[in-house]
Scaffold this motif. Structure first.
Motif, mmCIF file in Angstrom:
data_model
loop_
_atom_site.group_PDB
_atom_site.id
_atom_site.type_symbol
_atom_site.label_atom_id
_atom_site.label_comp_id
_atom_site.label_asym_id
_atom_site.label_seq_id
_atom_site.Cartn_x
_atom_site.Cartn_y
_atom_site.Cartn_z
ATOM 1 N N ALA A 135 0.821 -1.213 0.000
ATOM 2 C CA ALA A 135 0.000 0.000 0.000
ATOM 3 C C ALA A 135 0.856 1.265 0.000
ATOM 4 O O ALA A 135 0.356 2.363 -0.256
ATOM 5 N N ARG A 136 2.158 1.117 0.256
ATOM 6 C CA ARG A 136 3.059 2.264 0.212
ATOM 7 C C ARG A 136 3.191 2.755 -1.228
ATOM 8 O O ARG A 136 3.132 1.962 -2.174
ATOM 9 N N GLU A 137 3.419 4.045 -1.385
ATOM 10 C CA GLU A 137 3.479 4.636 -2.723
ATOM 11 C C GLU A 137 4.616 4.035 -3.547
ATOM 12 O O GLU A 137 5.769 4.009 -3.121
ATOM 13 N N GLY A 138 4.274 3.522 -4.723
ATOM 14 C CA GLY A 138 5.263 2.992 -5.646
ATOM 15 C C GLY A 138 5.785 1.612 -5.308
ATOM 16 O O GLY A 138 6.721 1.135 -5.946
ATOM 17 N N VAL A 139 5.183 0.925 -4.321
ATOM 18 C CA VAL A 139 5.673 -0.377 -3.874
ATOM 19 C C VAL A 139 4.783 -1.489 -4.421
ATOM 20 O O VAL A 139 3.558 -1.383 -4.411
ATOM 21 N N SER A 140 5.410 -2.557 -4.920
ATOM 22 C CA SER A 140 4.639 -3.691 -5.436
ATOM 23 C C SER A 140 5.354 -4.996 -5.123
ATOM 24 O O SER A 140 6.579 -5.045 -5.011
ATOM 25 N N LEU A 141 4.566 -6.060 -4.967
ATOM 26 C CA LEU A 141 5.097 -7.413 -4.790
ATOM 27 C C LEU A 141 4.881 -8.150 -6.098
ATOM 28 O O LEU A 141 3.755 -8.233 -6.599
ATOM 29 N N GLU A 142 5.972 -8.680 -6.662
ATOM 30 C CA GLU A 142 5.900 -9.336 -7.964
ATOM 31 C C GLU A 142 6.823 -10.544 -7.983
ATOM 32 O O GLU A 142 7.610 -10.755 -7.063
ATOM 33 N N ALA A 143 6.720 -11.328 -9.055
ATOM 34 C CA ALA A 143 7.706 -12.383 -9.278
ATOM 35 C C ALA A 143 9.064 -11.712 -9.482
ATOM 36 O O ALA A 143 9.166 -10.681 -10.150
ATOM 37 N N ALA A 144 10.105 -12.291 -8.901
ATOM 38 C CA ALA A 144 11.431 -11.681 -8.995
ATOM 39 C C ALA A 144 11.968 -11.702 -10.417
ATOM 40 O O ALA A 144 12.731 -10.821 -10.812
ATOM 41 N N PHE A 145 11.542 -12.706 -11.197
ATOM 42 C CA PHE A 145 12.061 -12.852 -12.549
ATOM 43 C C PHE A 145 10.902 -12.890 -13.540
ATOM 44 O O PHE A 145 9.858 -13.484 -13.269
ATOM 45 N N ASP A 146 11.082 -12.253 -14.676
ATOM 46 C CA ASP A 146 10.042 -12.154 -15.693
ATOM 47 C C ASP A 146 10.084 -13.390 -16.581
ATOM 48 O O ASP A 146 10.832 -13.459 -17.543
ATOM 49 N N ARG A 147 9.268 -14.377 -16.212
ATOM 50 C CA ARG A 147 9.199 -15.609 -17.009
ATOM 51 C C ARG A 147 7.752 -15.888 -17.364
ATOM 52 O O ARG A 147 6.845 -15.723 -16.527
ATOM 53 N N GLU A 176 12.993 3.744 3.646
ATOM 54 C CA GLU A 176 12.317 3.091 4.771
ATOM 55 C C GLU A 176 11.737 1.729 4.410
ATOM 56 O O GLU A 176 11.854 0.766 5.177
ATOM 57 N N THR A 177 11.105 1.632 3.226
ATOM 58 C CA THR A 177 10.400 0.398 2.861
ATOM 59 C C THR A 177 11.282 -0.842 2.897
ATOM 60 O O THR A 177 10.870 -1.874 3.449
ATOM 61 N N PRO A 178 12.507 -0.821 2.331
ATOM 62 C CA PRO A 178 13.295 -2.057 2.384
ATOM 63 C C PRO A 178 13.652 -2.489 3.798
ATOM 64 O O PRO A 178 13.720 -3.690 4.084
#
Length: 202
Positions: A135-147, A176-178
């Motif tokens: 929910a933080r601005e510009g933050v997303s959870l995704e697959a680490a690799f584009d496959r 802060e986020t990391p």
């Protein structure tokens, strides 16, 4: 900043430290280090180091002080181990941190799981806490690799079909986020294991 009912995180005042050491890739380098203090009532405080290396690498680690206060072995064994690297993503102005949840093995040693289904990840780290991060601005959870063979990473409908490596993507200017993410997936599971945090301490 309050992360859980009893757990707080604060950036230490001052200009940070300069130290020499070995990067995640094994190079000898110097680092400019930002310190963050993690506090729990009636327990020793813990220090997270955000290391910015001269060679361009960056990592987060639970810092081991010269004298380690008395604490359970599982937490003591996490100091200076299981570092988490921060690296550029394919998108300009964005960084990523791998989301590998920690667990404690039968010998009391912290370990990481690299590939998990998204449902397993939410069970390990808490769906609500992952949603707070994304929910933080510009933050997303995704697959680490584009496959092309990987299922989508969707917290609204977390898949339980295929294990994959997850990463948290965030703006490069966001310091802060990391650190919050590192505390949540690397340190909090160990604190829960040793009983310093109860399972329902949200």
């Amino acid at each position: 900043m309050r992360l859980l009912n009893d757990l707080t995180l604060a950036r230490n005042a001052g200009g940070g430290l300069t130290q020499s050491g070995t990067t995640c890739s094994g190079e000898i380098s110097r680092a400019s280090t930002v310190e963050w203090e993690l506090r729990l009532p009636d327990q020793p405080s813990l220090t997270v180091h955000d290391n910015h290396w001269v060679n361009g690498e960056r990592d987060l680690v639970l810092h081991k002080p010269t004298v380690v206060p008395e604490m359970p072995a599982a937490l003591s064994n996490l100091h200076n181990r299981l570092r988490t690297g921060i690296s550029p993503s394919a998108r300009p102005g964005e960084l990523r941190i791998m989301v590998f949840p920690t667990y404690v093995d039968m010998l009391g040693r912290p370990r990481i799981k690299k590939s998990v289904t998204t449902l397993d990840l939410t069970n390990a780290l808490g769906l609500h806490r992952l949603e707070e991060l994304t929910a933080r601005e510009g933050v997303s959870l995704e697959a680490a690799f584009d496959r092309p063979d990987l299922p989508p990473v969707d917290l609204a409908d977390p898949q339980d079909e295929k294990p994959l490596q997850h990463a948290l993507f965030f703006p490069a200017a966001d310091d802060e986020t990391p650190v919050v993410a590192f505390v949540r997936f690397r340190i909090v599971p160990v604190l829960r294991h040793i009983g310093w945090l109860s399972p329902d301490d949200d």
